[in-house]
Design an enzyme around this catalytic site. Structure first.
Site, PDB file in Angstrom:
ATOM      1  N   ARG A  15      36.050  97.848 -28.262  1.00 58.90           N
ATOM      2  CA  ARG A  15      37.352  97.736 -27.612  1.00 58.90           C
ATOM      3  C   ARG A  15      38.154  96.604 -28.241  1.00 58.90           C
ATOM      4  O   ARG A  15      37.603  95.718 -28.895  1.00 58.90           O
ATOM      5  CB  ARG A  15      37.175  97.485 -26.107  1.00 58.90           C
ATOM      6  CG  ARG A  15      36.661  98.662 -25.323  1.00 58.90           C
ATOM      7  CD  ARG A  15      36.345  98.295 -23.886  1.00 58.90           C
ATOM      8  NE  ARG A  15      35.147  97.461 -23.777  1.00 58.90           N
ATOM      9  CZ  ARG A  15      34.645  97.036 -22.626  1.00 58.90           C
ATOM     10  NH1 ARG A  15      35.249  97.337 -21.477  1.00 58.90           N
ATOM     11  NH2 ARG A  15      33.543  96.307 -22.608  1.00 58.90           N
ATOM     12  N   LYS A  75      35.737  91.063 -23.989  1.00 62.01           N
ATOM     13  CA  LYS A  75      34.483  90.521 -23.464  1.00 62.01           C
ATOM     14  C   LYS A  75      34.479  89.002 -23.511  1.00 62.01           C
ATOM     15  O   LYS A  75      35.284  88.371 -24.188  1.00 62.01           O
ATOM     16  CB  LYS A  75      33.298  91.065 -24.260  1.00 62.01           C
ATOM     17  CG  LYS A  75      33.045  92.546 -24.028  1.00 62.01           C
ATOM     18  CD  LYS A  75      32.824  92.884 -22.565  1.00 62.01           C
ATOM     19  CE  LYS A  75      31.513  92.347 -22.027  1.00 62.01           C
ATOM     20  NZ  LYS A  75      31.329  92.651 -20.578  1.00 62.01           N
ATOM     21  N   ASP A 198      26.829 102.004   1.546  1.00 60.09           N
ATOM     22  CA  ASP A 198      27.775 100.888   1.506  1.00 60.09           C
ATOM     23  C   ASP A 198      27.747 100.190   2.861  1.00 60.09           C
ATOM     24  O   ASP A 198      27.360 100.795   3.878  1.00 60.09           O
ATOM     25  CB  ASP A 198      29.187 101.387   1.192  1.00 60.09           C
ATOM     26  CG  ASP A 198      30.107 100.272   0.700  1.00 60.09           C
ATOM     27  OD1 ASP A 198      30.320 100.190  -0.520  1.00 60.09           O
ATOM     28  OD2 ASP A 198      30.590  99.486   1.534  1.00 60.09           O
ATOM     29  N   SER A 220      24.516 100.845   4.539  1.00 56.88           N
ATOM     30  CA  SER A 220      23.506 100.193   3.708  1.00 56.88           C
ATOM     31  C   SER A 220      22.796  99.072   4.462  1.00 56.88           C
ATOM     32  O   SER A 220      23.404  98.081   4.856  1.00 56.88           O
ATOM     33  CB  SER A 220      24.158  99.628   2.441  1.00 56.88           C
ATOM     34  OG  SER A 220      23.183  99.024   1.615  1.00 56.88           O
ATOM     35  N   LEU A 240      29.325  95.120  -5.916  1.00 56.19           N
ATOM     36  CA  LEU A 240      30.175  94.070  -6.478  1.00 56.19           C
ATOM     37  C   LEU A 240      30.576  93.092  -5.385  1.00 56.19           C
ATOM     38  O   LEU A 240      31.069  93.495  -4.326  1.00 56.19           O
ATOM     39  CB  LEU A 240      31.439  94.670  -7.099  1.00 56.19           C
ATOM     40  CG  LEU A 240      32.480  93.651  -7.588  1.00 56.19           C
ATOM     41  CD1 LEU A 240      31.949  92.905  -8.810  1.00 56.19           C
ATOM     42  CD2 LEU A 240      33.804  94.332  -7.905  1.00 56.19           C
ATOM     43  N   ALA A 268      26.039  96.957 -12.364  1.00 53.07           N
ATOM     44  CA  ALA A 268      26.293  95.573 -11.938  1.00 53.07           C
ATOM     45  C   ALA A 268      25.661  94.547 -12.873  1.00 53.07           C
ATOM     46  O   ALA A 268      25.678  93.349 -12.572  1.00 53.07           O
ATOM     47  CB  ALA A 268      25.762  95.367 -10.520  1.00 53.07           C
ATOM     48  N   ASP A 270      26.607  93.175 -15.570  1.00 58.65           N
ATOM     49  CA  ASP A 270      27.502  92.104 -16.009  1.00 58.65           C
ATOM     50  C   ASP A 270      27.484  90.921 -15.053  1.00 58.65           C
ATOM     51  O   ASP A 270      27.768  89.786 -15.443  1.00 58.65           O
ATOM     52  CB  ASP A 270      28.942  92.616 -16.125  1.00 58.65           C
ATOM     53  CG  ASP A 270      29.219  93.277 -17.467  1.00 58.65           C
ATOM     54  OD1 ASP A 270      28.662  92.806 -18.473  1.00 58.65           O
ATOM     55  OD2 ASP A 270      29.980  94.256 -17.508  1.00 58.65           O
ATOM     56  N   VAL A 298      23.041  98.686 -19.853  1.00 59.86           N
ATOM     57  CA  VAL A 298      23.977  98.292 -20.905  1.00 59.86           C
ATOM     58  C   VAL A 298      25.108  97.463 -20.290  1.00 59.86           C
ATOM     59  O   VAL A 298      25.756  97.896 -19.339  1.00 59.86           O
ATOM     60  CB  VAL A 298      24.535  99.532 -21.636  1.00 59.86           C
ATOM     61  CG1 VAL A 298      25.620  99.132 -22.634  1.00 59.86           C
ATOM     62  CG2 VAL A 298      23.405 100.263 -22.347  1.00 59.86           C
ATOM     63  N   ALA A 299      25.328  96.290 -20.861  1.00 59.41           N
ATOM     64  CA  ALA A 299      26.254  95.338 -20.253  1.00 59.41           C
ATOM     65  C   ALA A 299      27.721  95.611 -20.567  1.00 59.41           C
ATOM     66  O   ALA A 299      28.592  94.971 -19.977  1.00 59.41           O
ATOM     67  CB  ALA A 299      25.889  93.918 -20.680  1.00 59.41           C
ATOM     68  N   ASN A 300      27.997  96.496 -21.478  1.00 63.70           N
ATOM     69  CA  ASN A 300      29.400  96.845 -21.767  1.00 63.70           C
ATOM     70  C   ASN A 300      29.525  98.363 -21.908  1.00 63.70           C
ATOM     71  O   ASN A 300      29.919  98.887 -22.949  1.00 63.70           O
ATOM     72  CB  ASN A 300      29.910  96.124 -23.025  1.00 63.70           C
ATOM     73  CG  ASN A 300      29.099  96.441 -24.268  1.00 63.70           C
ATOM     74  OD1 ASN A 300      27.925  96.748 -24.186  1.00 63.70           O
ATOM     75  ND2 ASN A 300      29.725  96.358 -25.425  1.00 63.70           N
ATOM     76  N   MET A 301      29.201  99.054 -20.851  1.00 64.22           N
ATOM     77  CA  MET A 301      29.192 100.513 -20.876  1.00 64.22           C
ATOM     78  C   MET A 301      30.498 101.112 -21.389  1.00 64.22           C
ATOM     79  O   MET A 301      30.480 102.014 -22.228  1.00 64.22           O
ATOM     80  CB  MET A 301      28.868 101.076 -19.497  1.00 64.22           C
ATOM     81  CG  MET A 301      27.420 100.921 -19.097  1.00 64.22           C
ATOM     82  SD  MET A 301      27.078 101.583 -17.448  1.00 64.22           S
ATOM     83  CE  MET A 301      27.426 103.323 -17.709  1.00 64.22           C
TER      84      MET A 301
END
Length: 374
Positions: A15, A75, A198, A220, A240, A268, A270, A298-301
């Site tokens: 990106r 990022k 939730d 939840s 989040l 989540a 990140d 994966v931290a940056n999907m």
């Protein structure tokens, strides 16, 4: 103002912080924009496109970091970028500081101004600069999870949508926000059995009204999480807490009770991840197994669909970039409470309460930090 757009250096991140259309908008307002050579080349956004829009393309990223008043990225800065940060330089990007004490220390020591996309708010308390990437990540989570369920990927061989005569797979989504609702939408679309958990009854009601009996909504709690997670083929971690580290909702013990070859996708990650066994992975080394469960963390999907993600991100961030460039950051932050919510670091002070709480550091309210920083 001089606005800098460096090429991203994080692994598998394609990106770019601004499109040529964004550059054109700033240039027409009298600002100078520096874009690193080939910053958007992987997205078919070429140097000539940025030059036509009014940017100056530079070969050396050091020139951008040395000259820019405002650096617009995607990022969080990597170590070599942190070393290039200058006192009073504005950094506008995703930061995710709560699970990143070392990055926080570097930013504080730099004397820079760090404004985090993920904590900028709007009039309804939503997170408008996080939302477009959350939409993408939520939709991608299902396709990533479906792929991981294949036998060759270590999964249990379940086709989420099933076929006539064979039941569909069970998808559990932890969190009904932007990520969770988009994940549920895609999972329902391919025919899976979907449950969203939730802690907001209001949010569960909204989802129930939107999808009707096709979607199961559950309040939840520890017991309900355990009941549904253990029967799932795919669990999406979509929780989040703005600015804060993600709560660990699924313990190793609970994970060990899941089906062998089940899959968890931790969107989540990140913010530290919501599974006890989560650790960040990359697009080139995306999965691992713990307790017989395939983990995709994966931290940056959204970086995997970088073109779509870049245009969506610029659409959201550009109004704030314009405000920062036109007014200067002190005035912009003073007059816009929502942009002020994005201020995480200001000239050696930590200015976001959730980050300070999670890192056990001293918090200074943004307005007080602005007074001291003048």
């Amino acid at each position: 103002m001089i606005v800098g757009v460096p090429k991203e250096v994080k692994a598998d991140e394609y990106r770019v912080g601004m499109t040529p259309a964004g550059v054109r908008t700033l240039a027409r307002r009298g600002h100078q924009v520096l874009v690193e050579h080939d910053a958007g080349a992987k997205l078919s956004l070429y140097d000539r496109d940025y030059q036509t829009a009014g940017a100056r393309v530079v070969a050396d990223p050091a020139e951008i970091w040395a000259a820019a008043d405002l650096v617009v990225k995607v990022k969080e800065p990597q170590p070599r970028e942190c070393e290039a940060l200058r006192e009073n330089q504005i950094l506008f990007t995703y930061l995710h500081l709560a699970p990143a004490p070392e990055l926080t220390r570097r930013l504080l020591e730099s004397g820079s101004i760090g404004i985090a996309y993920e904590t900028v708010t709007d009039a309804r308390g939503r997170l408008p600069l996080l939302a477009p990437m959350s939409e993408i990540a939520g939709r991608m989570a299902i396709q990533a999870g479906a792929h991981c369920l294949e036998i060759t990927q270590g999964g249990n061989g379940t086709l989420l949508g099933g076929v006539p005569g064979v039941a569909p797979g069970n998808v559990v989504v932890l969190g009904g926000g932007v990520v969770g609702s988009n994940a549920a939408r895609v999972a329902l679309g391919i025919g899976a059995n979907v449950v969203v958990l939730d802690r907001s009854v209001e949010r569960l009601t909204e989802l129930d009204n939107r999808y009707g009996p096709r979607l199961t909504t559950v309040y939840s709690m520890e017991d309900t999480i355990e009941d549904y997670v253990t029967g799932a083929d795919l669990v999406i971690g979509a929780v989040l807490v703005p600015g804060a580290a993600a709560p660990r909702l699924v313990t190793r013990r609970l994970l060990a009770g899941m089906k062998d070859g089940a899959v968890v996708v931790d969107v989540a990650i990140d913010q530290g991840g919501c599974f006890e066994t989560s650790r960040p992975t990359t697009h080139h080394d995306a999965v691992y197994r713990e307790e017989g469960v395939v983990h995709y963390c994966v931290a940056n999907m959204p970086g995997a669909v970088a073109r779509t993600a870049t245009f969506a991100l610029t659409n959201a961030t550009l109004p704030f970039v314009i405000k920062l460039a036109d007014q200067g950051y002190p005035q912009a932050i003073l007059h816009d409470e929502h942009l002020r919510d994005g201020l995480n670091v200001h000239r050696g002070y930590l200015t976001h309460p959730a980050v300070a709480r999670d890192l056990k550091l001293t918090y200074l309210p943004p307005l007080e930090a602005l007074k001291r920083g003048r």
